[in-house]
Design a protein around this motif. Structure first.
Motif, short mmCIF file in Angstrom:
data_model
loop_
_atom_site.label_atom_id
_atom_site.label_comp_id
_atom_site.label_asym_id
_atom_site.label_seq_id
_atom_site.Cartn_x
_atom_site.Cartn_y
_atom_site.Cartn_z
N UNK A 113 50.32 42.94 35.99
CA UNK A 113 51.64 43.36 35.51
C UNK A 113 51.71 43.15 34.00
N UNK A 114 52.21 44.12 33.28
CA UNK A 114 52.26 43.96 31.83
C UNK A 114 53.29 42.90 31.46
N UNK A 115 53.18 42.40 30.26
CA UNK A 115 54.07 41.32 29.87
C UNK A 115 55.52 41.78 29.79
N UNK A 116 55.72 43.09 29.75
CA UNK A 116 57.10 43.56 29.70
C UNK A 116 57.71 43.64 31.10
N UNK A 131 47.94 46.42 22.06
CA UNK A 131 48.80 45.55 22.88
C UNK A 131 50.04 46.29 23.35
N UNK A 157 50.45 49.54 23.63
CA UNK A 157 50.13 50.64 24.54
C UNK A 157 49.97 50.14 25.97
N UNK A 158 49.42 48.96 26.11
CA UNK A 158 49.13 48.47 27.46
C UNK A 158 50.30 47.69 28.06
N UNK A 159 50.95 46.91 27.23
CA UNK A 159 51.98 46.03 27.80
C UNK A 159 53.39 46.57 27.66
N UNK A 160 53.56 47.55 26.75
CA UNK A 160 54.91 48.05 26.55
C UNK A 160 55.74 47.19 25.62
N UNK A 161 55.09 46.20 25.02
CA UNK A 161 55.79 45.30 24.10
C UNK A 161 55.07 45.37 22.74
N UNK A 210 51.92 52.32 34.71
CA UNK A 210 50.49 52.45 34.47
C UNK A 210 49.70 51.32 35.10
N UNK A 234 59.45 51.92 33.08
CA UNK A 234 58.61 51.29 32.06
C UNK A 234 57.20 51.85 32.24
N UNK A 235 56.77 52.62 31.24
CA UNK A 235 55.49 53.31 31.37
C UNK A 235 54.33 52.32 31.55
N UNK A 236 54.39 51.23 30.83
CA UNK A 236 53.30 50.25 30.93
C UNK A 236 53.24 49.68 32.35
N UNK A 237 54.41 49.44 32.91
CA UNK A 237 54.47 48.89 34.27
C UNK A 237 53.90 49.90 35.28
#
Lengths: 335, 186, 437
Positions: A259-262, C158, C160-164, A297, A292-295
């Protein structure tokens, strides 16, 4: 009868068409009557035949014109000769006349006497004739009667025959009709019987079929229950099998998911995945994203990262649960 | 809640004058408590006799005059210039009281003498809080000295927090020696 | 074997097959599998050494710096280059299968080309499992600023992958103490987040404490004992100009900037007890924010800039309090143990981080402000001075390593720790600078 008498009496005025025939017939009848009458009557009755001959002469001149036609080339002369001859004739005739009148008067007395005689004879004849006629008539009448009777009899017989024949015909027809009717009825009855038989058989068959069906249904129900129990057992087995593999998949995906940090606990991504029976991923589709695109993904990447999903060998369980299913990514316990 | 209970309890004990040798609860320090303890310490000054009135003191008393004996005793006490504290407290320990009283008397007797109180903390906890804690320790000592005769003008306080440990290391012993107030006479 | 077959299977055919399978599949209750926990591990990423066109100065390679940045975040686990099967620098050369076999999730490839004193980096980031490019950019920097370039790339990767947004281009301020010769030497330094390119901003024989970044990243406020007592200075980094902003009797400490950069929160004891004040920098005007016999210190503004968090021992021991707005009654935040101090909220308003004592150890902990749940984030002991990265994802703090204090970076949720390389002596009082555009 009366008509015949009148003819005889009016000899003086007979029709001019065939006077000879009439006169001849009359004379013949008189002679016949005279002869006949004579034989069985008195000789005083002799005179009448003369008068009859006289009358015959006077009646002779009438066919003369035939001879005249031969003297035609010398007419004047002939005419004066004629006239003279006619005047001589006239005088002769007048003399004749006077002598005849005398004779007529004598003959008249004679004639009256004959007449009376004749009348009397005639009445007798007439009486005989009437009697004969009556006899003939009676005879004819009897004969006619007989004939009529015979004829009636024949007719009766004919009618009787016809009646009989008609009756016979009627009877025959009736018989035939009856036969036909009976035949028809018989056939009908037969058909009915057959129909009833068929119906009966059908009913029996239906009943049998129903019974059979009931029996089968019973068997089927028993089988179904048996199968249901088996299916239930199978279901339970499949479910437990499925749960086992669900847990395996969950474990593998949890390990594969970063899971991304966001990510927050409010985020949820749903993916529909399609597997091959080998456990290989055939397709993955993001059904609903987290926003949330990162999530999203991270979820897609996790799902695609497994080379082979743990799936049951049992094909049915696979088809039922793992051919296509949904994976929901929703972090509940973020680090 | 603790505060009010403690305050009341202490007020009661102070009134009864029964404090000598009583080690108060070390973990329950706060400003109000410190003030109370300082005030109580004054009342207890007489109690230090009880503390000092040991057999040793009694033995030496025979060889010296009372004044000589007292002066020698005070001078010996004033050799001690570092006072230690328990963790996260600014409460002066009972055994420090006689010494601090001696310093206070000395300061009272020498008005030109100035002293700097340097408050310290051990390394544990946060630097800024320790800075404040060091200051509070220094101020606790300052109040004690003033109450016992020193004047405010003679005393300066400074806190170094945990920045200037007396002993390096991360042991209980090192920490105990670093939680201190040092009196620096200039 | 099967894996390779599948991978070489034409995609269109696979799609058709999949569609057919879907069509013929019988209706059934759809299975739903919920994944509520992720890997308790960092994301595998390969930062392939960048190809280079033209001579570049010696020193760390850009890709190396990126790798270290990502490692430091605690969220990534870069593959050592020697384990890579190939070193592609362009998309055409990236064989996803290989990276997949290596268990990699992302691959960063790139190329540096130098023109005169400028170096341009062209780089691409790929999602290995999805075989998809998720980032492709180029950036340039002067040849002497390759670290800046590298940190910029780290930030982009960072994000691009995490959204932050990444925080690798930000700066750190910290204090080092060199005890050589028994005479301590205190140095206030500013460096990159990886501790590199450190520059000394102030050197003193006396302690330096509590550096605090101005919101624009151009100045530091700190406490210096150079005059023999704690005094607060504001130090403009570009010019080196220092201003003594608070030199009152007693304590002058714990500076913290207001979000607009116009004021400082300070702890002063000029009135006899440590209280929190707000000082307008332009006028020097003071406003007393707390008034309590207890110690009130370590104040900091919250995310909104309206309220303040601070430490107070008014309950008996130090605890975190929150004053929703100036003048409001402070509300205690921490209850987990008898010692909780030095609050540092993150930018989201979700968490506050602080030093937390558990038994005899001091850890960094955080409390979820919405739920009140407290989590201890560090496994080390004697932990101090937490400072949250401006993107809220990382936390730097000081801890003991042997006799020395070192700085350690962890992910804000307590993930893997990364110790910054220590210079000689102690490194303490880290302060994470803002993201400066």
């Amino acid at each position: 009868m009366t008509n015949r008498e009148r003819k005889v009496t009016s000899t003086g005025t007979p029709p001019w068409k065939s006077p000879v025939a009439l006169s001849l017939l009359l004379h013949l009848v008189i002679v016949l009557v005279a002869v006949t009458g004579w034989t069985w009557s008195s000789p005083s009755h002799e005179p009448p035949p003369r008068s009859i001959s006289a009358r015959l002469i006077s009646q002779q001149p009438e066919p003369s014109p035939v001879v005249d036609t031969r003297d035609q080339p010398d007419r004047d002369q002939q005419r004066r000769a004629e006239q003279e001859r006619q005047r001589i004739e006239e005088e002769r005739r007048k003399a004749e006349e006077a002598r005849r009148q005398a004779e007529a008067q004598a003959r008249e007395v004679e004639r009256r006497k004959a007449e009376e005689e004749r009348k009397r004879q005639e009445a007798l004849a007439r009486e005989r004739e009437a009697k004969a006629k009556e006899a003939a008539r009676q005879k004819a009448e009897a004969e006619a009667k007989e004939r009529a009777r015979q004829k009636a009899e024949e007719e009766r017989k004919r009618q009787e025959d016809a009646r009989k024949k008609a009756e016979e015909e009627r009877r025959r027809k009736e018989e035939q009709a009856r036969r036909e009717r009976e035949e028809a009825e018989r056939r009908k009855a037969e058909a009915e019987r057959k129909r009833l038989e068929a119906e009966r058989r059908l009913r029996e068959q239906q009943l049998e079929a129903l019974a059979e069906e009931a029996r089968r249904a019973e068997e089927a129900e028993a089988l179904r229950q048996q199968q249901a129990a088996a299916a239930k057992a199978r279901e339970a087995q499949m479910l437990s099998e499925s749960e086992k593999y669900q847990a395996l998949i969950r474990e593998r995906l949890s390990a594969a998911w970063y899971p991304p940090s966001s990510a927050t606990e409010e985020m949820t991504a749903r993916l529909q995945i399609t597997l091959l029976p080998t456990g290989e991923l055939a397709d993955v589709r993001l059904v609903s994203g987290s926003g949330n695109a990162a999530f999203d993904n991270s979820a897609l990447s996790a799902v695609r990262s497994l080379n082979r999903y743990p799936v049951p060998d049992d094909r049915e369980t696979f088809e039922r649960y793992f051919r296509q299913f949904t994976i929901e990514f929703n972090p509940r316990r973020l680090r | 809640m603790n505060l009010s209970v403690q305050t009341k309890a202490f007020a009661l004990l102070a009134t009864l004058g029964l404090i000598a040798g009583c080690s108060s609860n070390q973990t329950m320090d706060d400003g109000a408590y410190d003030s109370a303890s300082d005030v109580a310490a004054i009342d207890q000054s007489g109690g230090s006799t009880v503390y000092g009135g040991s057999d040793d003191g009694g033995v030496s008393a025979e060889t010296l005059t009372e004044e000589e004996r007292m002066a020698a005793e005070q001078a010996a006490l004033r050799e001690i210039t570092t006072f230690y504290f328990d963790f996260d407290t600014s409460e002066i320990k009972p055994e420090a009281r006689d010494v601090l009283v001696a310093h206070a008397r000395y300061l009272a007797e020498h008005p030109n003498q100035r002293v700097r109180l340097e408050g310290h903390a051990d390394e544990r906890g946060t630097k800024e809080y320790n800075l404040a804690l060091g200051e509070r320790r220094a101020k606790a000592v300052q109040r004690f000295l003033i109450v016992n005769g020193a004047s405010r003008g003679q005393i300066e306080t400074v806190s170094y927090g945990e920045e200037k440990p007396a002993v390096m290391g991360s042991t209980e012993s090192a920490w105990a020696q670093n939680r201190r107030v040092e009196l620096v006479f200039e | 074997m099967t894996y390779r077959t599948w991978m070489t299977f034409p995609r269109a055919a696979a799609a058709i097959l999949a569609a057919c399978l879907v069509l013929v599949a019988p209706a059934r209750a759809e299975l739903l599998i919920r994944i509520t926990e992720g890997a308790d591990a960092a994301i595998p990423i390969s930062v392939v050494p960048f190809a280079e066109q033209g001579a570049l100065p010696p020193g760390d390679k850009v890709s190396r710096i990126v790798r270290d940045d990502l490692t430091m975040s605690g969220e990534f686990r870069p593959l050592p280059p020697e384990k890579m099967l190939s070193l592609p620098s362009r998309r055409e050369d990236v064989f996803f299968r290989d990276w997949r076999l290596l268990g990699q999730r992302y691959v960063l490839v790139g190329e540096l080309s130098r023109q005169a004193d400028r170096v341009t980096a062209r780089y691409e980031l790929f999602d290995v499992n999805q075989e998809k490019r998720i980032l492709g950019e180029s950036a340039a920097a002067s040849v002497n600023n390759l670290r800046t370039l590298a940190h910029h790339i780290s930030d982009k990767v960072y994000e691009a992958i995490t959204g932050v947004p990444g925080a690798f281009s930000t700066k750190l301020a910290y204090v080092t103490v060199d005890n050589a010769n028994g005479k301590p030497r205190y140095r206030l330094q500013v460096s990159d987040v990886d501790g590199k390119r450190a520059r000394i901003r102030l050197e003193s024989r006396e302690p330096i404490l509590s550096p605090a970044w101005s919101p624009d990243g151009k100045a530091l406020a700190y406490v210096s004992f150079e005059t023999g007592k704690p005094v607060v200075f504001v130090h403009e980094l570009a010019t080196g100009k220092r201003t003594k902003v608070a030199d009152f009797p007693g304590l002058n400490s714990a500076p913290a900037w207001s979000p607009d950069g116009k004021a400082l929160l300070l702890t002063l004891s000029k009135d006899g007890n440590a209280e929190i004040y707000r000082m307008e920098l332009a006028s020097g005007a003071l406003k007393k924010l707390t008034n309590h016999w207890a110690i009130d210190t370590e104040a900091t503004y919250d995310a909104t800039g309206e309220g303040i968090f601070f430490t107070s021992d008014r309950s008996g021991g130090p605890q975190i309090y929150y004053m929703e707005r100036i003048g409001a009654e402070p509300r205690r935040i921490t209850f987990g143990s008898r010692y909780n101090a030095r609050p540092r909220p993150d930018g989201t308003g979700d968490y506050v981080y602080y030093v937390h004592q558990r038994d005899s150890a001091f850890h960094i902990a955080r409390t979820n402000l919405k739920t009140g749940d407290e989590t201890i984030l560090t496994r080390t002991q004697s932990d101090e001075s937490p400072s949250v990265s401006p993107n809220g994802r990382m936390l730097i703090y000081a801890t003991k390593q042997g006799e020395n204090s070192v700085l350690t970076v962890i992910s804000a949720d307590g993930g893997a720790a990364y110790s910054l390389p220590a210079s000689e002596g102690d490194v303490r009082e880290p302060a994470w600078g803002p993201i400066v555009q």
